[in-house]
Design an enzyme around this catalytic site. Structure first.
Site, PDB file in Angstrom:
ATOM      1  N   GLN A 174      -4.282  -1.688   9.926  1.00  0.00           N
ATOM      2  CA  GLN A 174      -4.237  -2.995   9.264  1.00  0.00           C
ATOM      3  C   GLN A 174      -4.775  -4.089  10.191  1.00  0.00           C
ATOM      4  OE1 GLN A 174      -3.236  -3.556   5.963  1.00  0.00           O
ATOM      5  NE2 GLN A 174      -3.986  -5.627   6.315  1.00  0.00           N
ATOM      6  N   ASP A 225     -10.774   2.784   4.467  1.00  0.00           N
ATOM      7  CA  ASP A 225     -11.047   1.354   4.297  1.00  0.00           C
ATOM      8  C   ASP A 225     -12.556   1.106   4.166  1.00  0.00           C
ATOM      9  OD1 ASP A 225      -8.958  -0.442   4.045  1.00  0.00           O
ATOM     10  OD2 ASP A 225      -8.549  -0.568   6.199  1.00  0.00           O
ATOM     11  N   LYS A 232       0.844  -1.204   0.000  1.00  0.00           N
ATOM     12  CA  LYS A 232       0.000   0.000   0.000  1.00  0.00           C
ATOM     13  C   LYS A 232       0.881   1.256   0.000  1.00  0.00           C
ATOM     14  CE  LYS A 232      -3.790  -2.451   2.218  1.00  0.00           C
ATOM     15  NZ  LYS A 232      -4.437  -2.857   3.474  1.00  0.00           N
TER      16      LYS A 232
END
Ligand code: NAP
Length: 292
Positions: A96, A119, A52
């Protein structure tokens, strides 16, 4: 059979994003900034976050990585989330997953300000997505929609079977495909571990989305000729002959299912790269204050 090349679609999207970032910075605005919080050193999470961050650099985004020990307390992690929420130089951030067992993931996700939740996991974004309001759509289902769109795969009136009902893939995927939109307008059957006669359902499907994390689950006898198969599964299976000591396996027995398909995604190189492209798109939306 046509292979859906998620890797090149993702790269094309990232180039398009890079061009938009260049326009932004030329007009005097700062580049979008994505921050990632990584707790502990799980191999999979390390790789996902590294990819990412790499994609951010390529697209001209600013990025920061906040690494925390796996022993970090929930309170300390909440303080990190709070500081990112209040940092005007950060447009969006991710924590994460998975998190260590002593930390309540729900509590952490709910602490992220919806405006910065790129997200798309916060209940506010999920609720807005369900109600057709502007929202950050979670990255993997959004990436799948874009693959369907870019390959002009007809979804209207099609029967789509989604296998797996997780909050991050299966459930939002089923909702998005059932919407009155394009891609969308599918008749959706959402399957899970308690579904009976799953094979009789997949055999009727025009589109099958496999998101259960069971390598090689979908076999050729479970699908009809001409089916579209989207394989979300990415399970690391140890393999001494592989450079990294493991290889990634999808939920589909690719070699036997592919010949029956009109379209199919490979693993790797199908859905995975699209998740990163969607995350960058959401961060660009955040920088442009396009949702909130
Ligand atoms: P998850 O939270 O692990 O949930 C798995 C789902 O599959 C559950 O809903 C479960 O049913 C269902 N399931 C398990 N066994 C089943 C069976 N035999 N028949 C029917 N359904 C069954 O799933 P996830 O987080 O969505 O991950 C799924 C896979 O996608 C994993 O391999 C993951 O690594 C991968 N993934 C890939 C990406 C990407 O970017 N490519 C992103 C996210 C996830 P119950 O609800 O009844 O338990």
């Amino acid at each position: 059979m046509q292979l859906i090349d998620g890797k090149s679609i993702s790269e094309a999207i990232q180039v398009e994003i890079g061009e938009q970032v260049a326009l932004l910075t030329q007009s005097g605005q700062r580049a979008p900034h994505l921050a990632a919080v990584l707790v502990g050193n799980d191999g999979g999470s390390e790789t996902y976050v590294a990819n990412k961050i790499k994609a951010c650099h390529k697209a001209g985004f600013g990025s920061s990585l906040i690494r925390l020990e796996s022993s970090v307390s929930e309170k300390e992690l909440l303080a990190t989330v709070d500081s990112l929420n209040n940092n005007p130089d950060v447009d969006g951030f991710i924590v994460q997953l998975p998190l260590p067992a002593h930390i309540d993931e729900r509590k952490i996700i709910e602490a992220i300000r919806p405006e910065k939740d790129v997200d798309g996991f916060h209940p506010v974004n999920v609720g807005r997505m369900v109600l057709n309001l502007p929202a950050y759509i979670c990255a993997t289902p959004n990436g799948i929609l874009q693959l369907l769109k870019r390959y002009s795969i007809e979804t209207e009136g099609k029967h789509c079977v989604v296998i797996g009902r997780s909050n991050i893939v299966g459930s939002p995927m089923s909702i998005l495909l059932a919407k009155n939109s394009s891609p969308g307008n599918c008749t959706v059957t959402l399957c899970h571990s308690k579904t009976k006669n799953l094979k009789s359902l997949t055999q009727q499907a025009d589109i099958v989305v496999c998101a259960l994390g069971k390598p090689g689950f979908l076999s050729a006898d479970m699908v009809k000729e001409g089916v579209v198969v989207i394989d979300v599964g990415t399970t690391r299976v140890s393999d001494r002959s592989a450079k990294r000591g493991y290889r990634l396996m999808g939920d589909v027995k690719f070699d036997e299912v592919a010949p029956k398909c009109s379209y199919i995604t490979p693993v790797p190189g199908g859905v995975g790269p699209m998740t990163i492209a969607s995350l960058l798109q959401n961060t660009l939306l955040a920088a442009n204050k396009a949702i909130y």
